[in-house]
Design an enzyme around this catalytic site. Structure first.
Site, short mmCIF file in Angstrom:
data_model
loop_
_atom_site.label_atom_id
_atom_site.label_comp_id
_atom_site.label_asym_id
_atom_site.label_seq_id
_atom_site.Cartn_x
_atom_site.Cartn_y
_atom_site.Cartn_z
N ARG A 43 0.80 -1.23 0.00
CA ARG A 43 0.00 0.00 0.00
C ARG A 43 0.83 1.28 0.00
NH1 ARG A 43 -4.49 -0.50 4.51
NH2 ARG A 43 -2.55 -0.86 5.60
N LYS A 148 4.89 -19.11 6.59
CA LYS A 148 4.27 -19.47 7.85
C LYS A 148 3.80 -18.20 8.55
CE LYS A 148 6.56 -20.18 11.64
NZ LYS A 148 7.07 -19.09 12.48
N ASP A 177 9.01 -23.50 4.60
CA ASP A 177 9.51 -23.62 5.97
C ASP A 177 11.02 -23.44 5.84
OD1 ASP A 177 10.76 -24.65 8.34
OD2 ASP A 177 8.84 -25.57 8.85
N HIS A 178 11.54 -22.31 6.31
CA HIS A 178 12.93 -21.99 5.98
C HIS A 178 13.92 -23.00 6.58
CE1 HIS A 178 12.92 -19.91 9.89
NE2 HIS A 178 14.24 -19.93 9.85
N LYS A 182 17.96 -24.93 5.08
CA LYS A 182 19.28 -24.92 5.73
C LYS A 182 20.10 -26.10 5.22
CE LYS A 182 17.41 -22.76 9.96
NZ LYS A 182 18.04 -21.48 10.27
N GLU A 216 16.82 -20.79 21.45
CA GLU A 216 17.12 -19.42 21.01
C GLU A 216 17.47 -18.57 22.22
OE1 GLU A 216 14.73 -17.95 17.46
OE2 GLU A 216 13.26 -18.98 18.69
N ASP A 235 4.47 -21.44 16.94
CA ASP A 235 5.56 -20.70 16.30
C ASP A 235 6.68 -21.63 15.83
OD1 ASP A 235 6.77 -18.16 15.61
OD2 ASP A 235 8.22 -18.53 17.21
N HIS A 240 8.87 -26.02 12.20
CA HIS A 240 10.30 -26.34 12.17
C HIS A 240 10.64 -27.65 12.90
CE1 HIS A 240 10.25 -22.34 10.73
NE2 HIS A 240 10.36 -21.73 11.88
N LYS A 330 12.58 -19.67 23.87
CA LYS A 330 13.24 -18.36 23.75
C LYS A 330 13.94 -18.08 25.07
CE LYS A 330 10.81 -16.70 20.01
NZ LYS A 330 11.47 -16.90 18.73
C1 BG6 Z 1 10.58 -18.30 12.94
C2 BG6 Z 1 9.89 -18.01 14.24
O1 BG6 Z 1 9.79 -19.10 12.12
O2 BG6 Z 1 11.81 -18.98 13.20
C3 BG6 Z 1 10.77 -17.20 15.17
O3 BG6 Z 1 8.68 -17.30 14.00
C4 BG6 Z 1 12.11 -17.85 15.32
O4 BG6 Z 1 10.15 -17.00 16.43
C5 BG6 Z 1 12.72 -18.23 13.97
O5 BG6 Z 1 12.96 -16.96 16.02
C6 BG6 Z 1 13.96 -19.07 14.15
O6 BG6 Z 1 14.60 -19.22 12.92
P1 BG6 Z 1 16.18 -19.46 12.84
O7 BG6 Z 1 16.45 -19.71 11.41
O8 BG6 Z 1 16.82 -18.21 13.38
O9 BG6 Z 1 16.46 -20.63 13.73
#
Ligand code: BG6
Length: 481
Positions: A43, A148, A177-178, A182, A216, A235, A240, A330
């Site tokens: 936007r 996601k 899903d990233h 990896k 994390e 999350d 993941h 976290k």
């Molecule tokens: C994301 C979550 O999908 O993955 C985050 O929403 C998280 O909360 C992150 O911090 C972690 O990704 P990576 O690649 O840093 O382990």
């Protein structure tokens, strides 16, 4: 054929932090197909030049590639275009469609629509793309990437799949899903299926249990408003952690293609023993770091878990009786993602030699590699043994930077390879597994969530819960650095 990547949510965080830096890195490496253009839609009223200038700054900040150099950015910037518009306005989609046709000069092109918006806009964008005939593949492939969170439970995930399937065929849909992008996650498949040494022991006869930890150090920070409604289960676990479980536990696919790979992954989810609500409370531990309630956007009396550990059982020939422990949090003591394969303790050894079993530690991040822990005789001390290791480190073995997860995944979408993307049934099955935990953990009958101090490995209850099962967590900050 040329490629057009259309980013919905062009002025958002994901675009500037992940997508554009990844595309820029591909450009620098010479891996981006030469006829690729990137078109941003959001936007914010902006010209092409203004978007390019903003992206140059954010890319320099986030690309993990050293300074952005004029030559490569100059090349890259010519690919970037911006189209202001409102997702809710049909005429803005018509304008976008015309602009894309203009940029593609009326020729056939592969189009990738990337949903980098807030999740509530996924369905409106999909519906609008359908209404404007923009999903039809008459002028080249049309693909859609869905970020996601893919729904917030089974019902919403099903609804989103239904909306997608109303407009796109499943083969056009790429649920990202990233974690699957990896290098070290993909290497689990190589480790398991390209090495005969591991195959004979990769089962219930030799493996006592598996621990998958995504720890994390960061707190929730500015994401409180989102996180407080999601919590660690939605999350991290539904996506993941279950992805890591699937690649660890799946059978070898007959081919490395999207159908065969994803069939095997879905079979793992299908074999996970369903728990009734009564069993769920005992099959996990939840925690919340001290200070979470003060984070902006978090409800004053929130019971949202920022730490979770759950135990799943896979009822198939390979894994029956081998618990899979999944844990994430976290504000933990460090950032590390590890899969620990805990081998059986040699029964005679239990009496005579040692008490600690062998382990294979697959470290996904921060440094990537593998360690095998085994016993060695301490020199000169009779039969006193010590656990030592054999180690493989990516950075020592292979020079150069490892690509960021989004880089290979973006290329896969462009070439149409969906092996590393979740299929509709895969996300639905994942929610089926996680939903009961969400329901129980959020129920008013649960005792208050256990609090842990930032910098610990979750609440004390987590270690006690493991001990009660005769096991201990592998609580080591990165074993590889
Ligand atoms: C994301 C979550 O999908 O993955 C985050 O929403 C998280 O909360 C992150 O911090 C972690 O990704 P990576 O690649 O840093 O382990």
């Amino acid at each position: 054929m040329s490629h057009t990547i259309v980013i919905f949510g062009a002025s958002g965080d994901l675009t500037s932090r992940k997508l554009v830096p990844a595309l820029y890195n591909l450009e620098r490496a010479g891996s981006l197909p030469p006829d690729t253009r990137i078109v941003g839609f959001s936007r914010t009223p902006m010209s092409d030049e203004a978007w390019r200038a903003g992206l140059r700054e954010s890319t320099a900040q986030h690309c993990d590639c050293g300074p952005v150099d004029d030559a490569s950015w100059g090349r890259f910037a010519t690919r970037i275009h911006y189209q202001p518009g409102d997702i809710g306005q049909a005429e803005d989609f018509a304008k976008l469609d015309r602009r894309l046709a203009e940029l593609e000069a009326g020729a056939d092109a592969t189009r990738v629509y990337y949903l980098a918006t807030a999740p509530q806009f996924y369905e409106p964008v999909v519906t609008a793309l359908g209404a404007h005939g923009m999903a039809a593949e008459t002028r080249g492939p049309r693909r859609i990437v869905v970020e996601k969170p893919f729904g917030t439970d089974l019902a919403t995930a099903r609804a989103l799949n239904a909306t997608l399937h109303g407009v796109f065929h499943e083969s056009q849909v790429f649920r990202i899903d990233h974690y699957l992008g990896k290098e070290s996650v993909q290497n689990i498949l190589a480790l398991r299926f390209a090495n005969t040494i591991f195959e004979p022991i990769w089962n219930r006869r030799y493996i006592d249990h598996v621990q998958i930890t995504v720890a994390e150090e960061v707190k929730v920070g500015r994401r409180g408003a989102y996180y407080d409604t999601a919590g660690v289960l939605r999350d991290m676990f539904q996506n993941h952690l279950l992805q890591l479980l699937m690649v660890t536990a799946m059978e070898a696919p007959v081919r490395f293609d999207a159908t065969a790979v994803r069939n095997e992954k879905v079979k793992v989810l299908e074999a996970i023993r369903p728990l009734d609500l009564g069993e769920v409370a005992a099959a996990g531990v939840r925690g919340q770091y001290r200070g979470y309630l003060d984070d902006p956007g978090v409800a004053a009396n929130s019971q949202t878990a920022t730490f979770g550990a759950i135990r799943l059982e896979i009822d198939d020939w390979r894994w029956q009786g081998v618990p899979f422990y999944l844990r994430s949090g976290k504000a933990m003591s460090c950032r590390t993602t590890q899969i620990v394969i805990g081998l059986e303790l040699f029964a005679a050894g239990r009496r005579t030699f040692h008490r600690e079993p062998n382990r294979l530690v697959i470290q996904i991040q921060p440094a990537e590699g593998i360690q095998l822990h085994f016993h060695t005789k301490v020199p000169g001390e009779g039969m006193r043994l010590r656990l030592t290791d054999l180690e493989f480190s990516y950075s020592r073995e292979f020079q150069g930077r490892l690509p960021e997860a989004y880089e290979p995944l973006l290329l896969d979408v462009m070439t149409g390879d969906a092996s590393l993307f979740a299929r509709a049934d895969e996300v639905e099955k994942s929610w089926e597994i996680i939903d009961p935990f969400v329901r129980v953990w959020h129920s008013v009958d649960m005792p208050p969530v256990d609090v842990y101090e930032p910098g610990e490995w979750g609440p004390v209850a987590s270690a006690e819960w493991m001990a009660a099962q005769g096991r201990t967590w592998f609580d080591l900050c990165p074993v590889l650095t």
